[in-house]
Design an enzyme around this catalytic site. Sequence first.
Site, PDB file in Angstrom:
ATOM      1  N   LYS A 257       0.839  -1.184   0.000  1.00 28.65           N
ATOM      2  CA  LYS A 257       0.000   0.000   0.000  1.00 28.65           C
ATOM      3  C   LYS A 257       0.885   1.249   0.000  1.00 28.65           C
ATOM      4  O   LYS A 257       2.064   1.158   0.365  1.00 28.65           O
ATOM      5  CB  LYS A 257      -0.926  -0.002   1.215  1.00 28.65           C
ATOM      6  CG  LYS A 257      -0.238   0.316   2.541  1.00 28.65           C
ATOM      7  CD  LYS A 257      -1.226   0.531   3.632  1.00 28.65           C
ATOM      8  CE  LYS A 257      -0.558   0.978   4.919  1.00 28.65           C
ATOM      9  NZ  LYS A 257      -0.013   2.335   4.902  1.00 28.65           N
TER      10      LYS A 257
ATOM     11  N   LEU B 175      -3.551  -8.274   7.794  1.00 33.00           N
ATOM     12  CA  LEU B 175      -4.169  -9.559   7.508  1.00 33.00           C
ATOM     13  C   LEU B 175      -3.244 -10.723   7.869  1.00 33.00           C
ATOM     14  O   LEU B 175      -3.672 -11.879   7.866  1.00 33.00           O
ATOM     15  CB  LEU B 175      -4.563  -9.639   6.030  1.00 33.00           C
ATOM     16  CG  LEU B 175      -5.680  -8.684   5.606  1.00 33.00           C
ATOM     17  CD1 LEU B 175      -5.931  -8.792   4.106  1.00 33.00           C
ATOM     18  CD2 LEU B 175      -6.973  -8.972   6.379  1.00 33.00           C
TER      19      LEU B 175
ATOM     20  N   GLU C  36      -1.131   5.364  17.978  1.00 32.23           N
ATOM     21  CA  GLU C  36       0.331   5.420  18.026  1.00 32.23           C
ATOM     22  C   GLU C  36       0.737   6.511  19.009  1.00 32.23           C
ATOM     23  O   GLU C  36       0.093   7.571  19.064  1.00 32.23           O
ATOM     24  CB  GLU C  36       0.920   5.726  16.647  1.00 32.23           C
ATOM     25  CG  GLU C  36       0.841   4.563  15.684  1.00 32.23           C
ATOM     26  CD  GLU C  36       1.505   4.847  14.344  1.00 32.23           C
ATOM     27  OE1 GLU C  36       1.884   3.877  13.658  1.00 32.23           O
ATOM     28  OE2 GLU C  36       1.625   6.025  13.980  1.00 32.23           O
TER      29      GLU C  36
ATOM     30  N   ASP D 168      -3.668   6.373   5.157  1.00 26.78           N
ATOM     31  CA  ASP D 168      -2.523   5.641   5.680  1.00 26.78           C
ATOM     32  C   ASP D 168      -2.923   4.407   6.482  1.00 26.78           C
ATOM     33  O   ASP D 168      -2.235   3.382   6.432  1.00 26.78           O
ATOM     34  CB  ASP D 168      -1.681   6.573   6.561  1.00 26.78           C
ATOM     35  CG  ASP D 168      -0.323   5.986   6.913  1.00 26.78           C
ATOM     36  OD1 ASP D 168       0.327   5.415   6.018  1.00 26.78           O
ATOM     37  OD2 ASP D 168       0.089   6.090   8.083  1.00 26.78           O
TER      38      ASP D 168
ATOM     39  N   HIS E  70      -5.933  -0.971   6.625  1.00 24.67           N
ATOM     40  CA  HIS E  70      -5.801  -1.873   7.774  1.00 24.67           C
ATOM     41  C   HIS E  70      -7.123  -2.045   8.534  1.00 24.67           C
ATOM     42  O   HIS E  70      -7.596  -3.172   8.750  1.00 24.67           O
ATOM     43  CB  HIS E  70      -4.753  -1.338   8.755  1.00 24.67           C
ATOM     44  CG  HIS E  70      -3.391  -1.179   8.175  1.00 24.67           C
ATOM     45  ND1 HIS E  70      -2.895  -1.978   7.174  1.00 24.67           N
ATOM     46  CD2 HIS E  70      -2.389  -0.292   8.466  1.00 24.67           C
ATOM     47  CE1 HIS E  70      -1.671  -1.611   6.881  1.00 24.67           C
ATOM     48  NE2 HIS E  70      -1.336  -0.587   7.648  1.00 24.67           N
TER      49      HIS E  70
ATOM     50  N   ARG F  53       0.229   3.197  22.571  1.00 26.27           N
ATOM     51  CA  ARG F  53       0.320   2.463  21.320  1.00 26.27           C
ATOM     52  C   ARG F  53      -0.546   1.209  21.441  1.00 26.27           C
ATOM     53  O   ARG F  53      -0.295   0.361  22.307  1.00 26.27           O
ATOM     54  CB  ARG F  53       1.774   2.077  21.033  1.00 26.27           C
ATOM     55  CG  ARG F  53       1.958   1.136  19.841  1.00 26.27           C
ATOM     56  CD  ARG F  53       3.431   0.779  19.667  1.00 26.27           C
ATOM     57  NE  ARG F  53       3.617  -0.274  18.666  1.00 26.27           N
ATOM     58  CZ  ARG F  53       3.642  -1.571  18.949  1.00 26.27           C
ATOM     59  NH1 ARG F  53       3.512  -1.961  20.215  1.00 26.27           N
ATOM     60  NH2 ARG F  53       3.813  -2.472  18.000  1.00 26.27           N
TER      61      ARG F  53
ATOM     62  N   ASP G 144     -10.312 -14.106  30.268  1.00 25.64           N
ATOM     63  CA  ASP G 144      -9.130 -13.606  29.584  1.00 25.64           C
ATOM     64  C   ASP G 144      -8.335 -14.721  28.921  1.00 25.64           C
ATOM     65  O   ASP G 144      -8.039 -15.745  29.527  1.00 25.64           O
ATOM     66  CB  ASP G 144      -8.257 -12.858  30.607  1.00 25.64           C
ATOM     67  CG  ASP G 144      -6.898 -12.474  30.055  1.00 25.64           C
ATOM     68  OD1 ASP G 144      -6.791 -12.262  28.845  1.00 25.64           O
ATOM     69  OD2 ASP G 144      -5.948 -12.401  30.850  1.00 25.64           O
TER      70      ASP G 144
ATOM     71  N   ARG H  59      -5.472  11.771  24.746  1.00 29.65           N
ATOM     72  CA  ARG H  59      -6.327  10.708  24.214  1.00 29.65           C
ATOM     73  C   ARG H  59      -6.873  11.053  22.841  1.00 29.65           C
ATOM     74  O   ARG H  59      -7.388  10.185  22.138  1.00 29.65           O
ATOM     75  CB  ARG H  59      -7.497  10.444  25.168  1.00 29.65           C
ATOM     76  CG  ARG H  59      -7.100   9.805  26.488  1.00 29.65           C
ATOM     77  CD  ARG H  59      -8.309   9.575  27.392  1.00 29.65           C
ATOM     78  NE  ARG H  59      -9.364   8.859  26.717  1.00 29.65           N
ATOM     79  CZ  ARG H  59     -10.588   9.346  26.497  1.00 29.65           C
ATOM     80  NH1 ARG H  59     -10.899  10.572  26.903  1.00 29.65           N
ATOM     81  NH2 ARG H  59     -11.488   8.621  25.889  1.00 29.65           N
TER      82      ARG H  59
ATOM     83  N   TRP I 141      -8.027  -2.750  33.301  1.00 33.84           N
ATOM     84  CA  TRP I 141      -7.375  -3.966  32.806  1.00 33.84           C
ATOM     85  C   TRP I 141      -6.133  -4.251  33.635  1.00 33.84           C
ATOM     86  O   TRP I 141      -5.292  -3.394  33.844  1.00 33.84           O
ATOM     87  CB  TRP I 141      -6.989  -3.782  31.336  1.00 33.84           C
ATOM     88  CG  TRP I 141      -6.040  -4.828  30.828  1.00 33.84           C
ATOM     89  CD1 TRP I 141      -4.685  -4.722  30.701  1.00 33.84           C
ATOM     90  CD2 TRP I 141      -6.364  -6.144  30.387  1.00 33.84           C
ATOM     91  NE1 TRP I 141      -4.141  -5.876  30.207  1.00 33.84           N
ATOM     92  CE2 TRP I 141      -5.148  -6.773  30.003  1.00 33.84           C
ATOM     93  CE3 TRP I 141      -7.546  -6.861  30.278  1.00 33.84           C
ATOM     94  CZ2 TRP I 141      -5.107  -8.067  29.507  1.00 33.84           C
ATOM     95  CZ3 TRP I 141      -7.497  -8.160  29.788  1.00 33.84           C
ATOM     96  CH2 TRP I 141      -6.300  -8.747  29.414  1.00 33.84           C
TER      97      TRP I 141
END
Length: 459
Positions: free
Chosen positions: A110, A142, A178, A197, A202, A299, A360, A426, A448
């Site tokens: 791409k 993928l 990111e 991008d 994606h 990230r 989990d 954020r 988490w």
Amino acid sequence: IGYARTKMTDDELRERISQYLKGSPEAVQKFLKLCFYVQGEYTPGAPGYSEICRQVTDWERQPMAPAGRLYYLALPPYVYPQVCEALSAECANLGPDPNPSSWVRVIVEKPFGNDLETSEALCDELGALFPETQLYRIDHYLGKELAQNLLVMRWANPMFGAWWNRHFVNNVQISFKEDFGTQGRGGYFDSYGIIRDVIQNHLTQLLALIAMECPVSNHPDDIRDEKCKVLRCIKPIGVEDVLLGQYVAGNGQPGYLDDPTVPAGSKSPTYAACRLHINNERWAGVPFVVRAGKALNERSVVVRIQLHANPVPLFGLHGDHHHEMRNEFVMRLQPGEAIYAKMVVKKPGLEMDTEMSELDLSYQERYSHVNIPDAYERLILDCIRGDQQHFVRRDELRAAWSIFTPLLHAIDRGEVTPEPYTYGSRGPAKQDAFLAATGYKRSARYTWKESKSVDSAKL
């Protein structure tokens, strides 16, 4: 065989790539002896192409030599047509008496165009040189372990089929974050923006895997047929269904426009949240939000499938947060692959209080003994095997560009102004309101807790 315009010897190539190779010294040296370099221009007729053909042909004449020619174009897309023209003319002829198992395949990266029109033009040019069965449009998402697990998880476990639809699902969030900016590559990024991008390729591929119907078989074309069908059910995005952002200086880091390679006054978005609607029986009325951003607070790549609230909650009736304690099915592609289901449980103790917890499956803990291959390793092996399941077919590409092209043209015309957000935050301040409008409820009482294997990996 490496081919580029840079002047380099075989030994210089081997020295350059040796630092990235893993394995015993003997295995590394054995591999390096198979690596060669050819210098040449990209234009058709350049002498370098005939040299590639000579070296490949000499290699194929050896007894027990592997059959098959795989050309990986790690190049800017604008040179694809001329390079493919040269490869088709000079490096794709397997000779008058080819090995029956011989083949020629081309991998292209791409971006596949800038919009629907340029993508179609590029596909026409490449398609005139190589048939679709020889073209492998690579999207490394993928090849990620959890992306490939989506098919198995959905169609090998009947328990998912009962609720994987609009009757139980309230909204779907696909997020890419990111924690760094353009880092001097703003000139390249500015010509594309975050939607071209990341989102159009994606995240749209992840959406297709989540929303597609069960294929007739696991044949690559049957799977890609269903992905294409669901993408064609999505109407083009309007400006009212998008929130754009551009990061500014903060936390000791420069803003996007501070990058000297970025044009002054650029309105190219470094953050985008897009609200999509799938017009079919399974997903009608369920918002799908795909969002991506640079210079954010972390990230990660995460898929969240949030279910409807309990219509008659037996527990938490007198609490302040029971309406925000929703079941979620979460797939975290990075960092640290994990699949977990968020659910309401009794909080340990003497009182009948509730809290959010999870069922989990953390890959680093459950599969600590397994070496999970890199996405590119997996996809290159698929190409060698002739398996196109995890590569983007032309009609998929057309359907994806059809969703985003009108919005991209509106952005290019300056009709949508990105909201500023601080580097390391954020995202734009309007993000929470945008997500709330889709029905998304952020868990108020949930944190988490990383598994022991993840904690130990950090030490």
